[in-house]
Design an enzyme around this catalytic site. Structure first.
Site, PDB file in Angstrom:
ATOM      1  N   ARG A  38       7.120  -8.440  16.078  1.00  0.00           N
ATOM      2  CA  ARG A  38       7.501  -7.123  15.765  1.00  0.00           C
ATOM      3  C   ARG A  38       6.651  -5.948  16.239  1.00  0.00           C
ATOM      4  NH1 ARG A  38       6.393  -3.655  11.470  1.00  0.00           N
ATOM      5  NH2 ARG A  38       8.410  -2.662  10.766  1.00  0.00           N
ATOM      6  N   HIS A  63       4.877   0.397  -0.212  1.00  0.00           N
ATOM      7  CA  HIS A  63       5.467  -0.533   1.091  1.00  0.00           C
ATOM      8  C   HIS A  63       4.460  -1.275   1.555  1.00  0.00           C
ATOM      9  CE1 HIS A  63       3.676   3.044   3.251  1.00  0.00           C
ATOM     10  NE2 HIS A  63       3.547   2.135   4.127  1.00  0.00           N
ATOM     11  N   HIS A 104       0.770  -1.281   0.350  1.00  0.00           N
ATOM     12  CA  HIS A 104      -0.135  -0.079   0.062  1.00  0.00           C
ATOM     13  C   HIS A 104       1.039   1.414  -0.130  1.00  0.00           C
ATOM     14  CE1 HIS A 104       1.265  -0.417   4.322  1.00  0.00           C
ATOM     15  NE2 HIS A 104       0.813   1.117   4.287  1.00  0.00           N
TER      16      HIS A 104
END
Ligand SMILES: O=C(O)CCC(=O)C(=O)O
Ligand SMILES: [Fe+2]
Length: 327
Positions: A259, A249, A193
């Site tokens: 993460r 990205h 996106h």
């Protein structure tokens, strides 16, 4: 509002401001991790799941402390940033503001982790209509869900405040975001996106997973301590009449490690018209995007179409054809 129809997912009662609507099942990532399976709602189509090139990208890095009182260094840095925005729509910044150092970034990432470790029942009490806690954005979508939990806060800056940048940074470090690991084939932390906003300031932890599409391939942005990735979004691209690239990205999820990332999305005031400056247009042949108001693009991404690689083009096409007058 639709709900995810996966019987194995734990059900929690909806928060107060959503009572009266359909009951929502909240996904418990902790259970999913233990089971080691990815429900079908999280599987992305294979064309969106293009393999990484296995290569890293080293984006231009600006050290704000090093250039701060040096006119020549600042002019050079501006040129480097301009080139990076034209080529990649992204660059990196370290020592971004007074007080935002390695220790501070680490503490904030650790605190973020503590918040996400709270029991699900506690986290869902922070679910609100447009911000707060969200599990995989499942309150809005039912398929190709991102493998993540998020906390979102709104920040309105004080127009005339000289400490605005510092305020924004302090606030940035209150915004949390996380992906968790399991056996995750087919899942993405974030699908491909472009961010619809003006620009994104992003701090990722040391796990890695953020990739940008540049030179026709997916390249990893290796995490660096106390270093922020700055992404150009669709609205900055429109402001520069397409000169600066909106950065495409995505985020991969690790099979082993959780993460965390903190993202600050900067957007114009909702009622301001997004229009490139005249000076820029004098050199250009034609307008690449029509004027729009951020409020309209924002609502489009919330109500009409989810953010993807072509949000701005879809928004423009939709505005020109079918935008309802009461939107
Ligand atoms: O987690 C990241 O590194 C990026 C998140 C992102 O792209 C987004 O929220 O728009
Ligand atoms: Fe993004």
């Amino acid at each position: 509002m639709e709900s995810i129809n996966t019987p194995s997912l734990p059900f929690c009662p909806p928060p107060k401001d959503q009572q009266g609507e359909d009951k929502i099942q909240y996904i418990d990532f902790t259970s999913l991790q233990k089971e080691g399976k990815v429900p079908k709602e999280f599987i992305w189509p294979s064309d969106q799941w293009v393999k990484s090139s296995g290569e890293n990208i080293e984006l231009p890095l600006i050290d704000i402390r090093a250039i701060k009182n040096d006119e020549v260094a600042m002019v050079n840095a501006a040129e480097i940033v301009k080139k990076a925005c034209i080529k990649y729509g992204a660059f990196e910044v370290t020592n971004i503001a007074e007080g935002v150092d390695l220790d501070f970034s680490n503490v904030v990432l650790q605190e973020t982790s503590n918040i996400f470790k709270l029991p699900l029942s506690k986290k869902i009490s922070a679910i609100k209509k447009d911000c707060g806690f969200s599990i995989a954005h499942a309150e809005r979508y039912t398929t190709v869900l991102p493998w993540k939990e998020t906390f979102t806060f709104m920040y309105k800056h004080n127009n005339k405040n000289e400490t605005q940048v510092v305020d924004v940074l302090n606030y940035l470090l209150g915004q949390e975001f996380q992906q968790v690991g399991a056996n995750l084939n087919g899942a993405l932390g974030n699908g491909p996106h472009c961010d619809p906003i003006s620009l994104t300031i992003l701090l990722q932890d040391q796990v890695g997973g953020l990739e940008i599409f540049a030179d026709n391939k997916w390249l990893a942005i290796p995490p660096k301590p106390n270093t922020f990735v700055i992404n150009i979004g669709d609205t900055f691209m429109a402001l520069t009449n397409g000169l600066y690239k909106s950065c495409l990205h995505r985020v991969l999820v690790s099979n082993e490690l959780e993460r965390k990332s903190l993202t600050f999305f900067l957007n114009p005031r909702g009622d301001k018209t997004v229009s490139p400056p005249k000076e820029l247009l004098e050199k250009e042949e034609s307008r690449k995007y029509p004027d729009y108001k951020w409020n309209d693009l924002y609502k489009f991404t919330q109500k009409t179409r989810r953010v993807d690689a072509n949000t701005l083009d879809s928004f423009v096409a939709w505005q020109q054809s079918s935008k309802p007058s009461n939107f």
